[in-house]
Design an enzyme around this catalytic site. Sequence first.
Site, short mmCIF file in Angstrom:
data_model
loop_
_atom_site.label_atom_id
_atom_site.label_comp_id
_atom_site.label_asym_id
_atom_site.label_seq_id
_atom_site.Cartn_x
_atom_site.Cartn_y
_atom_site.Cartn_z
N ARG A 64 0.85 -1.19 0.00
CA ARG A 64 0.00 0.00 0.00
C ARG A 64 0.89 1.23 0.00
O ARG A 64 1.63 1.48 0.94
CB ARG A 64 -0.93 0.00 1.22
CG ARG A 64 -2.01 -1.04 1.15
CD ARG A 64 -2.88 -0.80 -0.05
NE ARG A 64 -4.16 -1.50 0.05
CZ ARG A 64 -5.11 -1.36 -0.81
NH1 ARG A 64 -4.97 -0.57 -1.87
NH2 ARG A 64 -6.23 -2.02 -0.66
N GLU A 92 -14.91 -7.55 -7.44
CA GLU A 92 -13.68 -7.48 -6.63
C GLU A 92 -13.25 -8.85 -6.12
O GLU A 92 -12.06 -9.12 -6.04
CB GLU A 92 -13.88 -6.50 -5.46
CG GLU A 92 -14.02 -5.06 -5.88
CD GLU A 92 -12.79 -4.50 -6.57
OE1 GLU A 92 -11.65 -4.92 -6.26
OE2 GLU A 92 -12.94 -3.61 -7.43
N GLU A 140 -1.70 -3.47 -9.05
CA GLU A 140 -1.97 -4.40 -7.94
C GLU A 140 -1.15 -5.67 -8.13
O GLU A 140 -1.11 -6.23 -9.22
CB GLU A 140 -3.46 -4.78 -7.87
CG GLU A 140 -4.35 -3.72 -7.34
CD GLU A 140 -5.79 -4.18 -7.19
OE1 GLU A 140 -6.50 -3.56 -6.37
OE2 GLU A 140 -6.22 -5.13 -7.88
#
Length: 183
Positions: A64, A92, A140
Amino acid sequence: MRPKRPTTVAVNRKYEGNRISLRVDTARFEDGPEFDREIVEHPGSVVLIPITKDGKVLLIRQYRQAAERFLLEASAGTREAGEDPEVTAHRELQEEVGYRAGKLIPIGGSWVAPGYSSEYSHIYIATELEPASLPSDDGEDIVVEEIDFEDLHRLISTGELEDQMSIAALLSAQHVYTEHIRG
């Protein structure tokens, strides 16, 4: 007795982004002085607690940028403008965890940071999982990890699990799962 609600007297938009926007609201209480509140506008999100047939929870670990570290988290994602939260949840789950849910159970939700953000996150338990992946979002790189519900408190108390949205969703899901689903 309820607290007073301020009146918004002006709204100044500062930034319009793809996922978030920033505005400054000028408000005041009745005859009091004006004050500013910086508000991050967010379309809302979902957080998912996928549970396998043998009762394991699937969490994700990823880097992150804002926290400048790898975090263990529940899978979550931002809703598209006007999108039904359940549609977001199904997408998701496939993008981040690589499964489709036979059952998607809504268990409430929470405001992520209501002091400065409009983001509301809907919480879902996903069961009857079948492999079905979608490509992940750009930027990601996610690793899926299985954990036992019994390990949640240890992961929280040792700081290995420190994302507040994940903690709230996992504790809610643990209660619902042990009391109502697992039986």
